[in-house]
Design a protein around this motif. Structure first.
Motif, mmCIF file in Angstrom:
data_model
loop_
_atom_site.group_PDB
_atom_site.id
_atom_site.type_symbol
_atom_site.label_atom_id
_atom_site.label_comp_id
_atom_site.label_asym_id
_atom_site.label_seq_id
_atom_site.Cartn_x
_atom_site.Cartn_y
_atom_site.Cartn_z
ATOM 1 N N MET A 1 0.839 -1.202 0.000
ATOM 2 C CA MET A 1 0.000 0.000 0.000
ATOM 3 C C MET A 1 0.871 1.247 0.000
ATOM 4 S SD MET A 1 -3.215 0.569 2.520
ATOM 5 C CE MET A 1 -2.414 1.608 3.678
ATOM 6 N N ARG A 2 1.233 1.684 -1.210
ATOM 7 C CA ARG A 2 2.093 2.866 -1.274
ATOM 8 C C ARG A 2 1.271 4.128 -1.458
ATOM 9 N NH1 ARG A 2 5.699 1.466 -5.953
ATOM 10 N NH2 ARG A 2 6.129 3.687 -5.904
ATOM 11 N N ILE A 3 1.721 5.197 -0.893
ATOM 12 C CA ILE A 3 0.991 6.470 -1.040
ATOM 13 C C ILE A 3 1.465 7.129 -2.322
ATOM 14 C CG2 ILE A 3 0.558 8.708 0.002
ATOM 15 C CD1 ILE A 3 0.040 7.333 2.449
ATOM 16 N N ARG A 4 0.504 7.460 -3.183
ATOM 17 C CA ARG A 4 0.851 8.077 -4.455
ATOM 18 C C ARG A 4 0.493 9.553 -4.469
ATOM 19 N NH1 ARG A 4 -1.868 4.436 -8.706
ATOM 20 N NH2 ARG A 4 -1.737 2.453 -7.615
ATOM 21 N N LYS A 5 0.886 10.204 -5.561
ATOM 22 C CA LYS A 5 0.611 11.640 -5.700
ATOM 23 C C LYS A 5 -0.867 11.952 -5.552
ATOM 24 C CE LYS A 5 3.873 14.393 -8.364
ATOM 25 N NZ LYS A 5 4.336 14.681 -9.714
ATOM 26 N N GLY A 6 -1.696 11.085 -6.197
ATOM 27 C CA GLY A 6 -3.145 11.308 -6.168
ATOM 28 C C GLY A 6 -3.687 11.275 -4.755
ATOM 29 N N ASP A 7 -3.152 10.369 -3.945
ATOM 30 C CA ASP A 7 -3.630 10.246 -2.561
ATOM 31 C C ASP A 7 -3.300 11.510 -1.789
ATOM 32 O OD1 ASP A 7 -4.187 7.723 -3.385
ATOM 33 O OD2 ASP A 7 -2.271 6.925 -2.625
ATOM 34 N N LEU A 8 -2.092 11.936 -2.020
ATOM 35 C CA LEU A 8 -1.617 13.132 -1.335
ATOM 36 C C LEU A 8 -2.512 14.325 -1.684
ATOM 37 C CD1 LEU A 8 0.840 13.130 0.508
ATOM 38 C CD2 LEU A 8 2.074 14.391 -1.265
ATOM 39 N N LEU A 9 -2.900 14.389 -2.978
ATOM 40 C CA LEU A 9 -3.745 15.487 -3.452
ATOM 41 C C LEU A 9 -5.087 15.462 -2.732
ATOM 42 C CD1 LEU A 9 -3.519 17.708 -5.695
ATOM 43 C CD2 LEU A 9 -5.001 16.232 -7.074
ATOM 44 N N ILE A 10 -5.680 14.263 -2.660
ATOM 45 C CA ILE A 10 -6.976 14.128 -1.974
ATOM 46 C C ILE A 10 -6.825 14.573 -0.520
ATOM 47 C CG2 ILE A 10 -8.685 12.471 -1.118
ATOM 48 C CD1 ILE A 10 -8.124 10.854 -3.695
ATOM 49 N N PHE A 11 -5.738 14.141 0.098
ATOM 50 C CA PHE A 11 -5.480 14.489 1.495
ATOM 51 C C PHE A 11 -5.409 16.008 1.665
ATOM 52 C CE2 PHE A 11 -2.554 15.309 5.026
ATOM 53 C CZ PHE A 11 -3.211 14.616 6.041
ATOM 54 N N VAL A 12 -4.623 16.629 0.779
ATOM 55 C CA VAL A 12 -4.444 18.079 0.865
ATOM 56 C C VAL A 12 -5.765 18.802 0.636
ATOM 57 C CG1 VAL A 12 -3.385 20.077 -0.283
ATOM 58 C CG2 VAL A 12 -1.987 18.070 0.294
ATOM 59 N N VAL A 13 -6.540 18.334 -0.389
ATOM 60 C CA VAL A 13 -7.833 18.970 -0.683
ATOM 61 C C VAL A 13 -8.760 18.858 0.522
ATOM 62 C CG1 VAL A 13 -9.941 18.776 -2.051
ATOM 63 C CG2 VAL A 13 -7.707 18.771 -3.181
ATOM 64 N N LEU A 14 -8.820 17.672 1.115
ATOM 65 C CA LEU A 14 -9.673 17.472 2.291
ATOM 66 C C LEU A 14 -9.254 18.386 3.434
ATOM 67 C CD1 LEU A 14 -10.181 13.595 2.371
ATOM 68 C CD2 LEU A 14 -11.959 15.335 2.141
ATOM 69 N N MET A 15 -7.941 18.478 3.610
ATOM 70 C CA MET A 15 -7.421 19.335 4.673
ATOM 71 C C MET A 15 -7.824 20.787 4.432
ATOM 72 S SD MET A 15 -5.688 17.691 6.974
ATOM 73 C CE MET A 15 -4.586 18.897 7.659
ATOM 74 N N LEU A 16 -7.691 21.225 3.172
ATOM 75 C CA LEU A 16 -8.033 22.608 2.836
ATOM 76 C C LEU A 16 -9.509 22.891 3.117
ATOM 77 C CD1 LEU A 16 -5.980 23.334 -0.397
ATOM 78 C CD2 LEU A 16 -5.667 24.309 1.886
ATOM 79 N N ILE A 17 -10.376 21.928 2.667
ATOM 80 C CA ILE A 17 -11.817 22.101 2.910
ATOM 81 C C ILE A 17 -12.066 22.182 4.416
ATOM 82 C CG2 ILE A 17 -14.086 20.984 2.727
ATOM 83 C CD1 ILE A 17 -13.096 19.790 0.032
ATOM 84 N N GLY A 18 -11.420 21.303 5.133
ATOM 85 C CA GLY A 18 -11.578 21.261 6.593
ATOM 86 C C GLY A 18 -11.181 22.567 7.236
ATOM 87 N N PHE A 19 -9.999 23.044 6.872
ATOM 88 C CA PHE A 19 -9.513 24.271 7.497
ATOM 89 C C PHE A 19 -10.342 25.484 7.089
ATOM 90 C CE2 PHE A 19 -5.509 21.907 8.301
ATOM 91 C CZ PHE A 19 -5.537 22.063 9.666
#
Lengths: 125, 338
Positions: A1-19
């Motif tokens: 289970m490697r973390i890819r660029k796309g995952d990171l993007l989703i993570f960042v987007v979610l974080m941005l929405i959250g903040f």
């Protein structure tokens, strides 16, 4: 289970929405404009949004009358029937914590911010 | 693959949740155990606002106002039954007074002494002659001023502290207006603290005294009004457990022949003090700061600086007629001059 660029993007987007939601809830609603609170004998009579100009607002109580003006984010007493005229001579105020007091009419105008905690806690004069 | 997305979403939610939690805790934790109260009353010829945070803030504020009213009953010259009115009414005779009155008279006479009479409680006759705020407002004749000046002399006040009595000469009127308001604020602070108040502020006619720091732990931030531009400040101070008192020529005054006559009278000349337009004194007790602000205003630029620098625990900001600002050495780190 490697973390890819796309995952990171989703993570960042979610974080941005959250903040963004966090910011909306806790901060933005608090940073409203400064207001002038008019009190008679310790009771709040009127609040003025200092971004809205008001020409000749008349405060009339059993003690007498004071005519107020709001312009350029400031407020002043234009005219009053008090004997000392201290309130009229005080001039314009605009800084949080500043006050104009009309002792004979037991009137206090203070600059405040609904969100409090901003600016000064008082102004010595 | 699906698990991985769930993991990412969960991770994001955990981070956001933690931050929200931290913010909520931070905002609520200091305030929740405290109650707060804010009330304004008109007493001592001024508007007094008390803000307090503590276990029962409402009751504390009520008690503080009651204490100020009690002090006013003792020291107001305009209330017939006050100790000060008794002393004035029986000029020429010994008048027995409460220990509290002796103590404040002692303090007043101390400030008279160290200011060489710049602060003087025997100015009552002079204040009455000028009658600021009355009408018609006019400058008294030189002869009138010379005549009342004979009755202005703090050294003529006889205070017998052991016997708890005081005597003033016939014709002299004492007026504790320059120190009693500060004393009332100090007493109100004591009462607030006795009621468990750990954070509070008393705003009495432009003078500010703070208890502790703000409920969030930060210092109280206080501005000093510019004496000529109502929209400006001359300084901003950070304060905790201290008082700030300002005396200015812009509070009560009138113009005659284009000359400004203000209410801070020089006991030596009988005329409004010349040279300074605003004096702010910062220190532990409001009564002391109150007396000192008048003393410095009358002493002027050079002697005023000298006096405040000679006193430990009290600092000042002076502004002269040319708008020069001077800050005493102990205040340079605490005050931001604008």
């Amino acid at each position: 289970m490697r973390i890819r660029k796309g995952d990171l993007l989703i993570f960042v987007v979610l974080m941005l929405i959250g903040f963004f939601m966090l910011y909306n809830n806790f901060f933005r609603s608090k940073v409203s404009g400064d207001i002038a609170v008019v009190e008679i004998d310790g009771q709040i009579l009127e609040k003025f949004d200092l971004t809205v100009d008001v020409d000749g607002y008349r405060v009339e109580t059993d003690y007498g009358y004071n005519v107020l003006e709001v312009a350029d984010g400031s407020i002043r007493v234009v005219e009053a029937d008090c004997p000392d005229q201290t309130c009229v001579r005080f001039g314009w105020i605009k800084t949080i914590g500043q006050t104009i007091v009309c002792l004979p009419h037991k009137m206090i105008i203070r600059i405040a911010n609904e969100s409090a905690d901003l600016g000064l806690d008082g102004v010595a004069y | 693959m699906k698990n991985k997305y769930i993991l990412v979403v969960v991770l994001a939610l955990v981070v956001i949740g933690t931050v929200i939690g931290a913010v909520v805790m931070h905002k609520r934790s200091p305030a929740q155990s405290l109650t707060s109260a804010q009330q304004t009353k008109f007493l001592m010829d001024t508007a007094v606002e008390i803000r307090a945070f503590g276990p029962d803030a409402e009751a504390a504020v009520e008690a503080a106002f009651a204490e100020m009213a009690r002090v006013e009953q003792l020291f107001s010259r305009h209330l017939e039954d006050s100790a000060v009115s008794q002393i004035n009414a029986h000029a020429g005779e010994w008048v027995t007074v409460a220990p509290e009155v002796v103590a404040l008279l002692e303090k007043a006479l101390y400030y008279s002494e160290i200011s060489s009479g710049a602060f003087d409680i025997t100015v009552g006759v002079l204040i009455d002659l000028w009658n600021f705020g009355g009408s018609p407002q006019r400058v008294p004749a030189d002869e009138e001023i010379a005549r009342v000046l004979a009755a202005v002399d703090y050294t003529a006040v006889e205070l017998d502290a052991d016997a708890g009595r005081v005597r003033i000469p016939v014709g002299t009127i004492i007026d504790l207006g320059g120190i009693a308001k500060g004393y009332a604020v100090d007493r109100a602070c004591q009462v607030l603290k006795q009621h468990g108040i750990t954070s509070g502020m008393i705003y009495a006619g432009g003078d500010i005294t703070t208890i502790g720091s703000k409920p969030d732990g930060s210092s109280w931030r206080v501005g000093v009004q510019h004496p000529r531009q109502s929209n400006s400040l001359i300084a901003v101070l950070e304060m905790t457990d201290s008082s700030i008192v300002t005396s200015g020529d812009y509070e009560r005054y009138f113009f005659q022949d284009n000359i400004r006559y203000h209410h801070i009278l020089d006991p030596q000349t009988g005329y409004p003090a010349q040279g300074l337009i605003s004096v702010t004194v910062y220190g532990g007790d409001a009564a002391d700061a109150d007396a000192l602000s008048t003393a410095l205003f009358v002493l002027g630029w050079d002697k005023g600086k000298e006096l405040i620098e000679s006193l430990a625990g009290y600092e000042a900001i002076l502004m002269d007629t040319s708008s020069n600002v001077w800050v005493s050495s102990g205040l340079r780190d605490l005050a931001q001059i604008l």
